[in-house]
Design a protein around this motif. Sequence first.
Motif, mmCIF file in Angstrom:
data_model
loop_
_atom_site.group_PDB
_atom_site.id
_atom_site.type_symbol
_atom_site.label_atom_id
_atom_site.label_comp_id
_atom_site.label_asym_id
_atom_site.label_seq_id
_atom_site.Cartn_x
_atom_site.Cartn_y
_atom_site.Cartn_z
ATOM 1 N N ILE A 1 88.251 -13.702 91.964
ATOM 2 C CA ILE A 1 87.715 -14.964 92.475
ATOM 3 C C ILE A 1 87.718 -14.971 93.999
ATOM 4 N N THR A 2 86.779 -15.719 94.573
ATOM 5 C CA THR A 2 86.746 -15.954 96.013
ATOM 6 C C THR A 2 86.736 -17.458 96.234
ATOM 7 N N LYS A 3 87.632 -17.934 97.092
ATOM 8 C CA LYS A 3 87.713 -19.360 97.434
ATOM 9 C C LYS A 3 87.475 -19.519 98.925
ATOM 10 N N VAL A 4 86.699 -20.529 99.297
ATOM 11 C CA VAL A 4 86.448 -20.821 100.706
ATOM 12 C C VAL A 4 86.915 -22.246 100.982
ATOM 13 N N HIS A 5 87.785 -22.390 101.984
ATOM 14 C CA HIS A 5 88.270 -23.699 102.400
ATOM 15 C C HIS A 5 87.920 -23.889 103.866
ATOM 16 N N SER A 6 87.346 -25.030 104.179
ATOM 17 C CA SER A 6 87.074 -25.377 105.577
ATOM 18 C C SER A 6 87.856 -26.636 105.905
ATOM 19 N N PHE A 7 88.409 -26.667 107.115
ATOM 20 C CA PHE A 7 89.177 -27.835 107.515
ATOM 21 C C PHE A 7 89.206 -27.943 109.028
ATOM 22 N N THR A 8 89.533 -29.140 109.479
ATOM 23 C CA THR A 8 89.733 -29.425 110.892
ATOM 24 C C THR A 8 91.157 -29.913 111.061
ATOM 25 N N ILE A 9 91.846 -29.375 112.041
ATOM 26 C CA ILE A 9 93.241 -29.759 112.298
ATOM 27 C C ILE A 9 93.350 -31.279 112.423
ATOM 28 N N GLY A 10 94.295 -31.858 111.667
ATOM 29 C CA GLY A 10 94.588 -33.285 111.768
ATOM 30 C C GLY A 10 93.722 -34.195 110.926
ATOM 31 N N LYS A 11 92.710 -33.650 110.223
ATOM 32 C CA LYS A 11 91.820 -34.485 109.416
ATOM 33 C C LYS A 11 92.006 -34.165 107.936
ATOM 34 N N GLU A 12 91.980 -35.224 107.114
ATOM 35 C CA GLU A 12 92.098 -35.009 105.669
ATOM 36 C C GLU A 12 90.901 -34.213 105.173
ATOM 37 N N THR A 13 91.172 -33.282 104.275
ATOM 38 C CA THR A 13 90.111 -32.461 103.703
ATOM 39 C C THR A 13 90.360 -32.278 102.215
ATOM 40 N N GLU A 14 89.316 -31.891 101.493
ATOM 41 C CA GLU A 14 89.451 -31.607 100.072
ATOM 42 C C GLU A 14 89.364 -30.098 99.882
ATOM 43 N N MET A 15 90.314 -29.534 99.142
ATOM 44 C CA MET A 15 90.330 -28.108 98.842
ATOM 45 C C MET A 15 90.335 -27.934 97.333
ATOM 46 N N THR A 16 90.129 -26.687 96.891
ATOM 47 C CA THR A 16 90.102 -26.374 95.469
ATOM 48 C C THR A 16 91.230 -25.407 95.151
ATOM 49 N N ALA A 17 92.037 -25.750 94.161
ATOM 50 C CA ALA A 17 93.156 -24.907 93.738
ATOM 51 C C ALA A 17 92.635 -23.702 92.958
ATOM 52 N N VAL A 18 93.532 -22.745 92.674
ATOM 53 C CA VAL A 18 93.150 -21.523 91.965
ATOM 54 C C VAL A 18 92.536 -21.806 90.598
ATOM 55 N N ASP A 19 92.869 -22.938 89.989
ATOM 56 C CA ASP A 19 92.336 -23.253 88.660
ATOM 57 C C ASP A 19 91.128 -24.182 88.717
ATOM 58 N N GLY A 20 90.607 -24.430 89.928
ATOM 59 C CA GLY A 20 89.411 -25.249 90.065
ATOM 60 C C GLY A 20 89.659 -26.721 90.323
ATOM 61 N N ARG A 21 90.913 -27.157 90.215
ATOM 62 C CA ARG A 21 91.216 -28.568 90.495
ATOM 63 C C ARG A 21 91.099 -28.845 91.984
ATOM 64 N N LYS A 22 90.532 -29.989 92.310
ATOM 65 C CA LYS A 22 90.395 -30.393 93.710
ATOM 66 C C LYS A 22 91.624 -31.196 94.120
ATOM 67 N N PHE A 23 92.020 -31.032 95.394
ATOM 68 C CA PHE A 23 93.130 -31.809 95.919
ATOM 69 C C PHE A 23 92.876 -32.108 97.388
ATOM 70 N N LYS A 24 93.485 -33.175 97.863
ATOM 71 C CA LYS A 24 93.341 -33.566 99.273
ATOM 72 C C LYS A 24 94.586 -33.160 100.038
ATOM 73 N N CYS A 25 94.381 -32.785 101.289
ATOM 74 C CA CYS A 25 95.503 -32.409 102.135
ATOM 75 C C CYS A 25 95.112 -32.584 103.594
ATOM 76 N N ILE A 26 96.121 -32.495 104.440
ATOM 77 C CA ILE A 26 95.920 -32.511 105.886
ATOM 78 C C ILE A 26 96.593 -31.262 106.437
#
Length: 126
Positions: free
Chosen positions: A57-82
């Motif tokens: 599998i290949t996963k791509v996450h994009s984010f900006t320091i200090g801003k909430e973003t949505e990422m995808t876990a290894v099993d496809g579940r989405k989660f929010k983080c900063i």
Amino acid sequence: MDFSGTWKVYSEENVVDFLKTIGAPDMMVKMRKDNKPVIVIEQNGQDFTCTIKTPVITKVHSFTIGKETEMTAVDGRKFKCIVREENGKLITESEKFTSVREIHGDEMIETMTAGSVTFISKSKRV
């Protein structure tokens, strides 16, 4: 701190226990246990794109320091983080885990904690 580059994971501690703790399915745990990823990080100021590649599998996450973003876990579940920067470290906090990514010379070390389980991944710049 410049995280840009291609990083090859060469050492992992507690990956199976960590994945089980965060609720990854058994099939994903088995596949991930047998494959060490290559991580490509592109950094442009405060903006990051992190591509994690395994043969499965290949996963791509994009984010900006200090801003909430949505990422995808290894099993496809989405989660929010900063993701924040603190003393040259990238710190990601989510509902299920905390990740601290730092550079020491030509090594990148990521320490992820979920409950009482700590997973440590070590990579070399290639």
